[in-house]
Design a protein around this motif. Structure first.
Motif, mmCIF file in Angstrom:
data_model
loop_
_atom_site.group_PDB
_atom_site.id
_atom_site.type_symbol
_atom_site.label_atom_id
_atom_site.label_comp_id
_atom_site.label_asym_id
_atom_site.label_seq_id
_atom_site.Cartn_x
_atom_site.Cartn_y
_atom_site.Cartn_z
ATOM 1 N N HIS A 1 32.914 39.491 45.062
ATOM 2 C CA HIS A 1 32.054 38.372 45.452
ATOM 3 C C HIS A 1 31.002 38.135 44.385
ATOM 4 N N ALA B 1 38.097 41.541 58.826
ATOM 5 C CA ALA B 1 37.031 42.453 58.413
ATOM 6 C C ALA B 1 36.157 42.751 59.618
ATOM 7 N N LEU C 1 32.504 43.828 60.694
ATOM 8 C CA LEU C 1 31.174 43.818 60.087
ATOM 9 C C LEU C 1 30.364 45.005 60.599
ATOM 10 N N GLU D 1 25.964 40.845 60.066
ATOM 11 C CA GLU D 1 26.103 39.761 59.091
ATOM 12 C C GLU D 1 25.109 39.811 57.941
ATOM 13 N N TRP E 1 27.409 41.569 50.691
ATOM 14 C CA TRP E 1 28.766 41.099 50.408
ATOM 15 C C TRP E 1 29.146 39.979 51.365
ATOM 16 N N TYR E 2 28.801 40.101 52.634
ATOM 17 C CA TYR E 2 29.173 39.075 53.608
ATOM 18 C C TYR E 2 28.373 37.788 53.374
ATOM 19 N N ARG E 3 27.090 37.916 53.162
ATOM 20 C CA ARG E 3 26.262 36.732 52.916
ATOM 21 C C ARG E 3 26.723 36.000 51.655
ATOM 22 N N VAL F 1 30.066 34.063 52.394
ATOM 23 C CA VAL F 1 29.797 32.891 53.232
ATOM 24 C C VAL F 1 29.164 31.787 52.387
ATOM 25 N N ILE G 1 36.127 31.796 55.722
ATOM 26 C CA ILE G 1 35.663 32.927 56.532
ATOM 27 C C ILE G 1 35.378 32.369 57.919
ATOM 28 N N GLU H 1 31.929 42.657 66.005
ATOM 29 C CA GLU H 1 31.771 41.573 65.037
ATOM 30 C C GLU H 1 32.899 41.632 64.008
ATOM 31 N N ARG I 1 35.576 39.156 61.393
ATOM 32 C CA ARG I 1 35.758 37.882 60.720
ATOM 33 C C ARG I 1 37.154 37.818 60.149
ATOM 34 N N LEU J 1 39.266 36.576 57.211
ATOM 35 C CA LEU J 1 39.202 36.146 55.819
ATOM 36 C C LEU J 1 40.540 35.473 55.558
#
Length: 125
Positions: free
Chosen positions: A33, A57, A59, A63, A67-69, A72, A91, A118, A120, A122
């Protein structure tokens, strides 16, 4: 305290799990990322489950991990799974039950016991 814990994970465990992920063996994958502020490219080890639409994935740290932020904000990323890079084009939220199911047994049981909810999707390009 949370910030210190994440620093410790990043600077110890992540170094080992990154090597394992690069080998293409074991449960770890890499997410590549780009930093929202720095513009630098990063690789973070995570655990993913394969589904027809892409990868799931969990979490672990909610959130608010970088890496997640970053993925997104960018609208996508690349993931290294089983020795191959895959382009992620979207995502999306994923239901708790379906997310746990994607990981299979015994991981599903561990996720239930730890009350992980939580997940997500991908989505691959």
């Amino acid at each position: 305290m949370r910030r210190k814990w994440l620093w410790l994970i990043k600077n110890t465990l992540n170094k080992v799990t990154t090597r394992v992920a690069r080998s293409g063996h074991g449960p770890f994958s890499l997410v590549r990322h780009v930093g929202r502020k720095s513009g630098k490219t990063y690789e973070t080890p995570i655990m993913l489950a394969r589904v027809p639409e892409g990868f799931i994935a969990e979490l672990t740290y909610r959130e608010d991990v970088n890496w997640y932020r970053n993925i997104v904000a960018a609208g996508g990323c690349e993931v290294f799974v089983d020795g191959q890079w895959h382009q992620i084009s979207a995502i999306e939220p994923y239901t708790s039950e379906a997310g746990r199911d994607a990981f299979g047994y015994p991981a599903k049981l561990v996720l239930q016991v730890l009350q992980k909810h939580e997940f997500r999707l991908l989505r691959t390009a």
